[in-house]
Design a protein around this motif. Structure first.
Motif: not given
Length: 370
Positions: A279-285, A315-316
Motif C-alpha cells: 500500500a505504497v504509491a509514488v506520485e510525480l509532481d 488536486a494533488y
C-alpha cells in the motif's frame, strides 16, 4: 589566412602591430584593452585604414586580422561592446586579467548554442548575437549585436567556453521572443527537457516572466514541453527503481474503491507507481504554472500570506489526503530531485516500503491501468 598579411601596398607603410599583441588568444580587443597594451588611438586608427591589418568590428572594438570574423570572435566582440564601462568610468585602465565583459552575458540562440542545444544554429550561422545587460544600461544595438535589457536583476551567468552565458531558462525566453515559427520554438523547448538542460516548471516560469507565454508560436510548444517533461520524469523514476534495487511496482495505474466511485478518476485516482501488497504509491509532481497563473507560491504549495491558490496543488493534496485515509502511503517526488538526488529519493521510497508492516492494513483497492 595569415594574420596581419598586407592586402595592399598601403599596409606596408603602416607601423607593425606591437610584438606583444601577436599572442593574444582572442584576436578581438576593445580600445581600452589596446591602450592598456601600449597601443595609442592613432596607431589603432592607422591599422584600421582600408587595406590595413586590423578592422573596426564594433564601436570601440577591433578585430586584429583582416579576414572576416569567426563565430567566436563575433561572440567575443559582442561581449566587449556590451560590457564596456560607462563614459564616466573609462579613465581607469582595465586590469590585465579583466576580460572586459562587465556585467554583460550572452543570451538567446547564441547562448543555447554554447549550452550545447542541437536545435540551435551554430555560432557561425547566426546573423545576430543577443547580449543581456542591466536594465539601467544605456547602450544601443549595433551591427550584429542585439542588446537585451533585463527587466529585473540579472541572472547569475554560467561560464562556458570562457565567456559568461545566461542560464538555459533565460536564454530560452530571449530566443523564443525573437522566433515566429512554432516548430522552432517547440524544438528548443522540448530539447531543454529531453536533454536534461532544465525542468519544465523553470522554463515556463521564465517564459511567463518574459511575457511570451501567450504568443501563438509558444502556446502549443508549452504543451509539448510539459508532455516531454512528464515523459522524462517517468523515465527517471523507472531508472531509480531498477538501479537502486527497489521491488518492481505496478506502473501508471488508477486506484478505485471496489464497487464504489472512482477515487477522483484519472486526475485524482492515478498514481505513477504502486506496490499493492505494501500500500505504497509514488506520485510525480510535474506541475507547471500556466497562462495567467501567479508565480508567487507556486512551488511547494498554495498556503501562506499573499499566495494564490494553485488548482493543481489542491488536486494533488486532495488525492493524497483521501488515499492516506484509506491507508495508502503516498510518496511525492519531483523531477528535479530524481535528477539531482536519485539515490536519496530511492531511500525515501525504500523507507516507506519497509514501514508497511508497522501500519494498519490498508483498505482493499481495485487497481486498473491508467
Amino acid at each position: 589566412m595569415t594574420q596581419n598579411t598586407p592586402l595592399s601596398p598601403l599596409s606596408s607603410r603602416l607601423p607593425r602591430p606591437p610584438h606583444h599583441l601577436q599572442d593574444v588568444t582572442h584576436r578581438v580587443l576593445s580600445a581600452a584593452q589596446l591602450r592598456a597594451r601600449g597601443v595609442s588611438a592613432a596607431q589603432t586608427s592607422a591599422h584600421c585604414l582600408p587595406g590595413g591589418p586590423w578592422q573596426h568590428l564594433l564601436p570601440g572594438v577591433y578585430l586584429l586580422h583582416p579576414g572576416p570574423p569567426g563565430g567566436r570572435e563575433r561572440l567575443h566582440g559582442a561581449l566587449l561592446y556590451a560590457g564596456r564601462p560607462p563614459a564616466s568610468s573609462r579613465r581607469t585602465p582595465p586590469e590585465p586579467t579583466d576580460p572586459g565583459f562587465g556585467e554583460a552575458m550572452v543570451t538567446g540562440l547564441a547562448a543555447l548554442a554554447l549550452h550545447g542545444f542541437a536545435a540551435a544554429p551554430e555560432l557561425e550561422a547566426l546573423h545576430r548575437i543577443d547580449v543581456l545587460v542591466p536594465r539601467t544600461r544605456r547602450l544601443r544595438s549595433s551591427r550584429f549585436v542585439e542588446v537585451v535589457r533585463a527587466t529585473a536583476a540579472l541572472p547569475e551567468p554560467v561560464l562556458l567556453a570562457g565567456v559568461p552565458v545566461a542560464p538555459v531558462e533565460r536564454a530560452l525566453a530571449d530566443a523564443v521572443a525573437g522566433l515566429a515559427e512554432a516548430a522552432e520554438v517547440t524544438r528548443l523547448l522540448t530539447e531543454a527537457v529531453r536533454a536534461g538542460h532544465s525542468e519544465p516548471a523553470a522554463v515556463v516560469r521564465e517564459l511567463s516572466a518574459a511575457g511570451v507565454l501567450g504568443r501563438p508560436a509558444v502556446v502549443g510548444a508549452v504543451d509539448a514541453l510539459l508532455a516531454a517533461g512528464r515523459a522524462a520524469a517517468e523515465e527517471r523514476l523507472y531508472a531509480m527503481v531498477r538501479e537502486h534495487g527497489l521491488p518492481e511496482p505496478l506502473w501508471n495505474v488508477e486506484l478505485r474503491l471496489p464497487g464504489g466511485p472512482e477515487l477522483g478518476g484519472v486526475e485524482l485516482g492515478g498514481v505513477d507507481a504502486y506496490w499493492p501488497d505494501l500500500a505504497v504509491a509514488v506520485e510525480l509532481d510535474t506541475r507547471a504554472p500556466r497562462f495567467g497563473a501567479p508565480e508567487k507560491g507556486w512551488r511547494g504549495g498554495n498556503r501562506g500570506p499573499g499566495r494564490a491558490e494553485d488548482p493543481q496543488w489542491s488536486a494533488y493534496a486532495a488525492k493524497r489526503e483521501r488515499l492516506e485515509r484509506l491507508g495508502v502511503t503516498v510518496v511525492h517526488l519531483t523531477p528535479r530531485k530524481l535528477c539531482e538526488a536519485a539515490e536519496q529519493q530511492a531511500t525515501v521510497v525504500r523507507t516507506a516500503l519497509m514501514a508497511a508492516d508497522d501500519r494498519e492494513p490498508a483498505a482493499y483497492l481495485v487497481v486498473l491501468p491508467r
